[in-house]
Scaffold this motif. Structure first.
Motif, PDB file in Angstrom:
ATOM      1  N   ARG A 118     -14.071   0.994   8.630  1.00 21.56           N
ATOM      2  CA  ARG A 118     -14.334   0.880   7.196  1.00 21.56           C
ATOM      3  C   ARG A 118     -14.870   2.202   6.669  1.00 21.56           C
ATOM      4  N   GLY A 119     -14.465   2.528   5.448  1.00 16.92           N
ATOM      5  CA  GLY A 119     -14.943   3.768   4.833  1.00 16.92           C
ATOM      6  C   GLY A 119     -15.350   3.481   3.397  1.00 16.92           C
ATOM      7  N   TYR A 120     -16.101   4.413   2.826  1.00 21.05           N
ATOM      8  CA  TYR A 120     -16.645   4.197   1.480  1.00 21.05           C
ATOM      9  C   TYR A 120     -16.329   5.382   0.579  1.00 21.05           C
ATOM     10  N   LEU A 163       6.212  -7.453  -0.703  1.00 20.46           N
ATOM     11  CA  LEU A 163       5.452  -8.696  -0.652  1.00 20.46           C
ATOM     12  C   LEU A 163       3.966  -8.347  -0.538  1.00 20.46           C
ATOM     13  N   ASP A 164       3.152  -8.847  -1.456  1.00 24.43           N
ATOM     14  CA  ASP A 164       1.704  -8.569  -1.373  1.00 24.43           C
ATOM     15  C   ASP A 164       0.979  -9.653  -2.168  1.00 24.43           C
ATOM     16  N   PRO A 165      -0.104 -10.189  -1.633  1.00 24.71           N
ATOM     17  CA  PRO A 165      -0.842 -11.197  -2.406  1.00 24.71           C
ATOM     18  C   PRO A 165      -1.630 -10.575  -3.562  1.00 24.71           C
ATOM     19  N   MET A 177     -15.350   0.207  -1.037  1.00 20.65           N
ATOM     20  CA  MET A 177     -15.225   0.172   0.429  1.00 20.65           C
ATOM     21  C   MET A 177     -13.795  -0.224   0.777  1.00 20.65           C
ATOM     22  N   GLY A 178     -13.217   0.423   1.775  1.00 19.32           N
ATOM     23  CA  GLY A 178     -11.845   0.089   2.174  1.00 19.32           C
ATOM     24  C   GLY A 178     -11.702   0.053   3.683  1.00 19.32           C
ATOM     25  N   HIS A 179     -10.618  -0.597   4.119  1.00 17.73           N
ATOM     26  CA  HIS A 179     -10.385  -0.801   5.556  1.00 17.73           C
ATOM     27  C   HIS A 179      -9.290   0.133   6.077  1.00 17.73           C
ATOM     28  N   GLY A 212       0.862  -1.181   0.000  1.00 16.86           N
ATOM     29  CA  GLY A 212       0.000   0.000   0.000  1.00 16.86           C
ATOM     30  C   GLY A 212       0.895   1.227   0.000  1.00 16.86           C
ATOM     31  N   MET A 213       0.298   2.396   0.244  1.00 17.38           N
ATOM     32  CA  MET A 213       1.081   3.636   0.209  1.00 17.38           C
ATOM     33  C   MET A 213       2.209   3.597   1.236  1.00 17.38           C
ATOM     34  N   VAL A 214       1.933   3.037   2.422  1.00 16.26           N
ATOM     35  CA  VAL A 214       2.967   3.017   3.463  1.00 16.26           C
ATOM     36  C   VAL A 214       4.121   2.107   3.037  1.00 16.26           C
ATOM     37  N   GLY A 215       3.790   0.897   2.581  1.00 13.33           N
ATOM     38  CA  GLY A 215       4.833  -0.040   2.174  1.00 13.33           C
ATOM     39  C   GLY A 215       5.660   0.484   1.013  1.00 13.33           C
ATOM     40  N   VAL A 216       4.993   1.093   0.055  1.00 11.64           N
ATOM     41  CA  VAL A 216       5.701   1.568  -1.134  1.00 11.64           C
ATOM     42  C   VAL A 216       6.624   2.734  -0.778  1.00 11.64           C
ATOM     43  N   GLU A 253      -4.005  -1.671  -4.001  1.00 10.67           N
ATOM     44  CA  GLU A 253      -5.434  -1.987  -4.097  1.00 10.67           C
ATOM     45  C   GLU A 253      -6.093  -2.231  -2.740  1.00 10.67           C
ATOM     46  N   GLY A 254      -5.377  -1.918  -1.650  1.00 10.57           N
ATOM     47  CA  GLY A 254      -5.980  -1.955  -0.312  1.00 10.57           C
ATOM     48  C   GLY A 254      -6.621  -0.605  -0.020  1.00 10.57           C
ATOM     49  N   ALA A 255      -6.491  -0.147   1.220  1.00 10.65           N
ATOM     50  CA  ALA A 255      -7.095   1.144   1.593  1.00 10.65           C
ATOM     51  C   ALA A 255      -6.527   2.284   0.761  1.00 10.65           C
ATOM     52  N   SER A 256      -5.309   2.089   0.264  1.00 12.32           N
ATOM     53  CA  SER A 256      -4.669   3.169  -0.501  1.00 12.32           C
ATOM     54  C   SER A 256      -5.334   3.398  -1.857  1.00 12.32           C
ATOM     55  N   PHE A 257      -6.247   2.547  -2.242  1.00 14.69           N
ATOM     56  CA  PHE A 257      -6.888   2.661  -3.557  1.00 14.69           C
ATOM     57  C   PHE A 257      -7.923   3.789  -3.605  1.00 14.69           C
ATOM     58  N   GLY A 258      -8.857   3.761  -2.663  1.00 15.41           N
ATOM     59  CA  GLY A 258     -10.076   4.549  -2.877  1.00 15.41           C
ATOM     60  C   GLY A 258     -10.285   5.678  -1.899  1.00 15.41           C
ATOM     61  N   ASN A 259      -9.205   6.063  -1.213  1.00 18.36           N
ATOM     62  CA  ASN A 259      -9.361   7.122  -0.200  1.00 18.36           C
ATOM     63  C   ASN A 259      -9.626   8.476  -0.863  1.00 18.36           C
ATOM     64  N   ALA A 260      -9.738   9.518  -0.018  1.00 16.46           N
ATOM     65  CA  ALA A 260     -10.047  10.847  -0.553  1.00 16.46           C
ATOM     66  C   ALA A 260      -8.827  11.506  -1.197  1.00 16.46           C
ATOM     67  N   GLY A 261      -7.669  10.868  -1.079  1.00 12.94           N
ATOM     68  CA  GLY A 261      -6.482  11.362  -1.797  1.00 12.94           C
ATOM     69  C   GLY A 261      -5.826  12.578  -1.182  1.00 12.94           C
ATOM     70  N   CYS A 262      -6.196  12.915   0.056  1.00 11.95           N
ATOM     71  CA  CYS A 262      -5.700  14.177   0.622  1.00 11.95           C
ATOM     72  C   CYS A 262      -4.396  13.987   1.384  1.00 11.95           C
ATOM     73  N   PHE A 263      -3.464  14.887   1.157  1.00 10.57           N
ATOM     74  CA  PHE A 263      -2.227  14.941   1.935  1.00 10.57           C
ATOM     75  C   PHE A 263      -2.384  16.115   2.896  1.00 10.57           C
TER      76      PHE A 263
HETATM   77  C1  LIG Z   1     -12.926   6.365   2.710  1.00  8.51           C
HETATM   78  C2  LIG Z   1     -11.498   6.631   3.100  1.00  8.51           C
HETATM   79  C3  LIG Z   1     -10.950   7.884   2.871  1.00  8.51           C
HETATM   80  C4  LIG Z   1      -9.640   8.151   3.255  1.00  8.51           C
HETATM   81  N1  LIG Z   1      -9.088   9.364   2.944  1.00  8.51           N
HETATM   82  C5  LIG Z   1      -7.798   9.618   3.268  1.00  8.51           C
HETATM   83  C6  LIG Z   1      -7.194  10.844   2.907  1.00  8.51           C
HETATM   84  O1  LIG Z   1      -7.779  11.675   2.233  1.00  8.51           O
HETATM   85  N2  LIG Z   1      -5.919  11.074   3.307  1.00  8.51           N
HETATM   86  C7  LIG Z   1      -5.210  10.159   4.046  1.00  8.51           C
HETATM   87  O2  LIG Z   1      -4.081  10.445   4.427  1.00  8.51           O
HETATM   88  N3  LIG Z   1      -5.744   8.950   4.355  1.00  8.51           N
HETATM   89  C8  LIG Z   1      -7.013   8.660   3.979  1.00  8.51           C
HETATM   90  N4  LIG Z   1      -7.567   7.459   4.294  1.00  8.51           N
HETATM   91  C9  LIG Z   1      -6.771   6.481   5.041  1.00  8.51           C
HETATM   92  C10 LIG Z   1      -5.773   5.801   4.116  1.00  8.51           C
HETATM   93  O3  LIG Z   1      -6.412   5.335   2.948  1.00  8.51           O
HETATM   94  C11 LIG Z   1      -5.106   4.621   4.837  1.00  8.51           C
HETATM   95  O4  LIG Z   1      -4.673   4.996   6.132  1.00  8.51           O
HETATM   96  C12 LIG Z   1      -3.888   4.151   4.058  1.00  8.51           C
HETATM   97  O5  LIG Z   1      -4.244   3.889   2.719  1.00  8.51           O
HETATM   98  C13 LIG Z   1      -3.277   2.924   4.696  1.00  8.51           C
HETATM   99  O6  LIG Z   1      -2.193   2.533   3.885  1.00  8.51           O
HETATM  100  P1  LIG Z   1      -1.435   1.188   4.157  1.00  8.51           P
HETATM  101  O7  LIG Z   1      -0.344   1.094   3.173  1.00  8.51           O
HETATM  102  O8  LIG Z   1      -1.105   1.109   5.614  1.00  8.51           O
HETATM  103  O9  LIG Z   1      -2.546   0.050   3.928  1.00  8.51           O
HETATM  104  P2  LIG Z   1      -3.177  -0.532   2.594  1.00  8.51           P
HETATM  105  O10 LIG Z   1      -3.251   0.468   1.506  1.00  8.51           O
HETATM  106  O11 LIG Z   1      -4.440  -1.212   2.990  1.00  8.51           O
HETATM  107  O12 LIG Z   1      -2.113  -1.601   2.116  1.00  8.51           O
HETATM  108  C14 LIG Z   1      -1.868  -2.777   2.842  1.00  8.51           C
HETATM  109  C15 LIG Z   1      -1.407  -3.837   1.856  1.00  8.51           C
HETATM  110  O13 LIG Z   1      -0.977  -4.976   2.598  1.00  8.51           O
HETATM  111  C16 LIG Z   1      -1.347  -6.122   1.885  1.00  8.51           C
HETATM  112  N5  LIG Z   1      -1.370  -7.249   2.821  1.00  8.51           N
HETATM  113  C17 LIG Z   1      -2.309  -7.550   3.747  1.00  8.51           C
HETATM  114  N6  LIG Z   1      -1.965  -8.653   4.426  1.00  8.51           N
HETATM  115  C18 LIG Z   1      -0.776  -9.072   3.908  1.00  8.51           C
HETATM  116  C19 LIG Z   1       0.087 -10.157   4.184  1.00  8.51           C
HETATM  117  N7  LIG Z   1      -0.189 -11.053   5.157  1.00  8.51           N
HETATM  118  N8  LIG Z   1       1.212 -10.292   3.444  1.00  8.51           N
HETATM  119  C20 LIG Z   1       1.529  -9.397   2.470  1.00  8.51           C
HETATM  120  N9  LIG Z   1       0.732  -8.322   2.179  1.00  8.51           N
HETATM  121  C21 LIG Z   1      -0.395  -8.173   2.894  1.00  8.51           C
HETATM  122  C22 LIG Z   1      -2.704  -5.775   1.290  1.00  8.51           C
HETATM  123  O14 LIG Z   1      -2.983  -6.615   0.168  1.00  8.51           O
HETATM  124  C23 LIG Z   1      -2.501  -4.322   0.921  1.00  8.51           C
HETATM  125  O15 LIG Z   1      -2.087  -4.165  -0.417  1.00  8.51           O
HETATM  126  C24 LIG Z   1      -8.880   7.149   3.899  1.00  8.51           C
HETATM  127  C25 LIG Z   1      -9.415   5.881   4.091  1.00  8.51           C
HETATM  128  C26 LIG Z   1     -10.711   5.609   3.687  1.00  8.51           C
HETATM  129  C27 LIG Z   1     -11.262   4.225   3.881  1.00  8.51           C
END
Ligand SMILES: Cc1cc2nc3c(=O)[nH]c(=O)nc-3n(C[C@H](O)[C@H](O)[C@H](O)COP(=O)(O)OP(=O)(O)OC[C@H]3O[C@@H](n4cnc5c(N)ncnc54)[C@H](O)[C@@H]3O)c2cc1C
Length: 440
Positions: free
Chosen positions: A295-297, A54-56, A375-377, A34-38, A61-71
C-alpha cells in the motif's frame, strides 16, 4: 442481439477493424479498467477486436488514480535489493521511515516476505533488472502514442526524473542500483550541490547530490490520462461494463464467457488486469500466484507556495514530489497491511512532513481544505516482475498484473504484448521472465 464481431466494430464506427484480416477479430473482455487494462484495451482495439472493459467502479480509480505519475523507464531496480534485510529494522523503527508493517498482518504476508528476500541475490536482481528494462524503457514514446490518439498529449511531459541525496555516503549506498541502471542503458547526469541548486532552486540546500535521468517522463494527472484513454476507447466502439468478474466459463479449454456479478458475459478471450485484486481470478483457473499489495499514500497541496519543475525523488525517504495539474503531490512509502485494512492516514501526513523538509519554501502549516490524501494498492509480486502471459487452464485467458511500483510505466508496453498474445504474434520483447507459472 449480438452482432458478429466484425459487423459490431463497423457498426460502432471502429475504423481500425478495416485493416484486420477477416475472421481474426475476437470478442475480448478486459477485466479491470486501470492503466494496464486501458492500455491493453486500446492496443487490442487497434487490432480490430471487439473489446469490452469490465470494472465495478469508475475507470482509473484504483492504484492508477493517485500514484506519482512517473513514466520512469529507468526504474529497473527491484524492491528487494541485496542487503534489504539489514535496512528493514531501521525503516520499521523510524516513524517517518519509508516502510510500515501492521504486525497483525505478519503471519499472512510472511511467505511473501520469504520469497522477496530470496529474490534479492545479486544474480537474481541483475536478471530482474535486465528483464524489466525492455518492458519499461520505451514507456514515454508508447504512452505518447496512445495519448496523442486520445487528444491527451498535453498531459504527458518529459522533463526527466531527479533523484536527490543528502550525503555522498547515501549515494554510495545506492551504488548497486545506479550500476544496474547504467548497465541497462540508462544515461544519468550527476550534479553537485551548487549545480543541483541551479537546476531546482526550490530544493533544500541539505541535498548535496542529484542524479537526473532525462529519458523519464510524467503525467500531470494520472486519472485524467486514464479517463481520456477510456473516452477514446469508447469513441472507437469499445464498451464499458460495470460489473465485477468472478471467474470464467471454459469449453474444452477455450473461453466462452467471463462470469460476473452481472451474469455471464460472452467472450472468446479474457485479459486479467484487476491490479491487486487479480489473485482470486487466477486462482479460479488453478494458478496460485503470490500477489500481495504494497500500500502507498499520497498527500497533495493545492496552490503550493513552491513546486519543483522536475519530478524529484528523495532517495532515502523513498517518496516523490511531482508537479501536478491540481497541485503538488508527495507520493510513496510502503505499508504492508493487505487489501482489507483501513488506511492509516498518518502515513500520508508523514509525507507532508518529509516534503516540507525537501522544499523549505512550503508553508509550515496549510489549511485542511488545501490538503488531500489518498491510499492505493500496488499489485506486487516478490520478484518485482509482473505476471504477464497465458493461464495454464486456457490459452484464451491472459494475465497482465503485478506491476508493483512501475505499473503506470509498464502499462503501455504490457498492453502491446497482450494484443500480440491475443493475435498469436510473437511479443516484441522476451516475456519468459514474466511467466505467471514461475511461482509454481
Ligand atoms: C503511492 C504510489 C505511487 C506510485 N507511483 C508510481 C509511479 O510514479 N509510476 C509508476 O509507474 N507506478 C507507480 N505506482 C504503481 C502504479 O500506480 C500501479 O502499479 C498501477 O497503477 C497498477 O495499475 P493496474 O491497472 O494494474 O491496477 P489498478 O489501477 O488498481 O486497476 C485495477 C482495476 O481493476 C478493477 N477490478 C478489481 N477487481 C475486479 C474484478 N473482479 N472485476 C473487474 N474489475 C476489477 C479495479 O476496480 C481497478 O479499477 C505507484 C503506486 C502507489 C500506490
Amino acid at each position: 442481439m449480438r452482432l458478429p464481431v466484425r459487423a459490431a466494430i463497423v457498426a460502432a464506427g471502429g475504423d481500425r477493424g478495416a485493416t484486420m484480416a477477416a475472421g481474426a477479430a475476437r470478442r475480448v473482455g478486459v477485466i479491470g479498467a486501470g492503466m494496464v487494462g486501458v492500455c491493453a484495451a486500446s492496443w487490442l482495439q487497434r487490432d480490430g477486436h471487439s473489446v469490452f472493459l469490465l470494472d465495478p467502479g469508475n475507470p482509473g480509480e484504483g492504484a492508477s488514480f493517485g500514484n506519482a505519475g512517473c513514466f520512469n523507464g529507468s526504474s529497473v531496480t527491484p524492491v528487494a535489493m541485496p542487503g534489504v534485510v539489514r535496512s528493514v529494522p531501521r525503516w520499521l523503527i523510524d516513524p517517518l521511515g519509508p516502510l510500515a508493517l501492521r504486525w497483525s498482518y505478519l503471519p499472512a504476508i510472511l511467505p511473501y516476505l520469504v520469497r522477496l528476500v530470496r529474490a534479492a541475490t545479486p544474480q537474481k536482481v541483475a536478471a530482474q533488472a535486465k528483464a524489466l528494462r525492455p518492458l519499461i524503457g520505451p514507456t514515454v514514446p508508447l504512452v505518447r502514442e496512445l495519448a496523442r490518439d486520445a487528444g491527451a498529449e498535453g498531459l504527458i511531459h518529459q522533463r526527466g526524473h531527479l533523484y536527490v541525496y543528502r550525503s555522498a555516503a547515501a549515494l554510495a549506498k545506492d551504488g548497486l542500483a545506479w550500476a544496474l541502471r547504467r548497465e541497462n542503458g540508462v544515461v544519468v547526469d550527476e550534479f553537485d550541490a551548487d549545480e543541483l541548486h541551479q537546476l531546482e532552486p526550490v530544493l533544500s540546500r541539505d541535498y548535496v547530490r542529484g542524479l537526473l535521468v532525462r529519458e523519464n517522463g510524467h503525467t500531470e494527472n494520472p486519472l485524467a490520462l486514464v479517463t481520456r484513454l477510456v473516452e477514446q476507447f469508447r469513441r472507437q466502439g469499445g464498451e464499458i461494463v460495470r460489473a465485477s468478474a468472478l471467474g470464467f466459463r471454459l469449453d474444452g479449454g477455450r473461453v466462452t464467457s467471463i462470469r460476473s456479478d452481472a451474469g455471464d458475459l460472452p467472450a472468446d478471450a479474457a485479459i486479467v488486469c484487476a491490479g491487486a485484486q487479480s489473485k482470486p481470478l487466477a486462482a479460479a483457473l488453478g494458478d496460485r500466484i503470490p500477489l500481495e499489495t504494497e500500500r502507498g499514500y499520497h498527500l497533495m497541496i493545492r496552490d503550493p507556495e513552491v513546486m519543483p519543475r522536475i519530478p524529484t525523488a528523495d532517495a532515502d525517504g523513498k517518496f516523490v514530489a511531482t508537479p501536478m495539474e491540481q497541485g503538488l503531490r508527495f507520493a510513496g512509502t510502503v505499508e504492508l497491511a493487505g487489501l482489507a485494512a483501513p488506511p492509516d492516514w498518518r502515513r500520508a501526513h508523514i509525507l507532508l512532513e518529509q516534503g516540507r523538509r525537501m522544499l523549505p519554501g512550503l508553508a509550515a502549516e496549510h489549511p485542511e481544505d488545501r490538503l488531500s490524501v489518498w491510499m492505493g494498492h500496488r499489485p506486487s509480486l516478490p520478484d518485482s516482475l509482473p505476471a504477464l502471459g497465458r493461464s495454464r487452464a486456457s490459452p484464451d485467458v491472459i494475465y497482465a498484473f503485478g506491476h508493483g511500483h512501475v505499473g503506470m510505466t509498464a502499462a503501455p508496453m504490457t498492453g502491446r504484448i497482450v494484443a500480440d498474445l491475443v493475435a498469436g504474434r510473437p511479443a516484441p520483447i522476451d516475456i519468459a521472465p514474466f511467466d505467471p507459472g514461475r511461482f509454481a
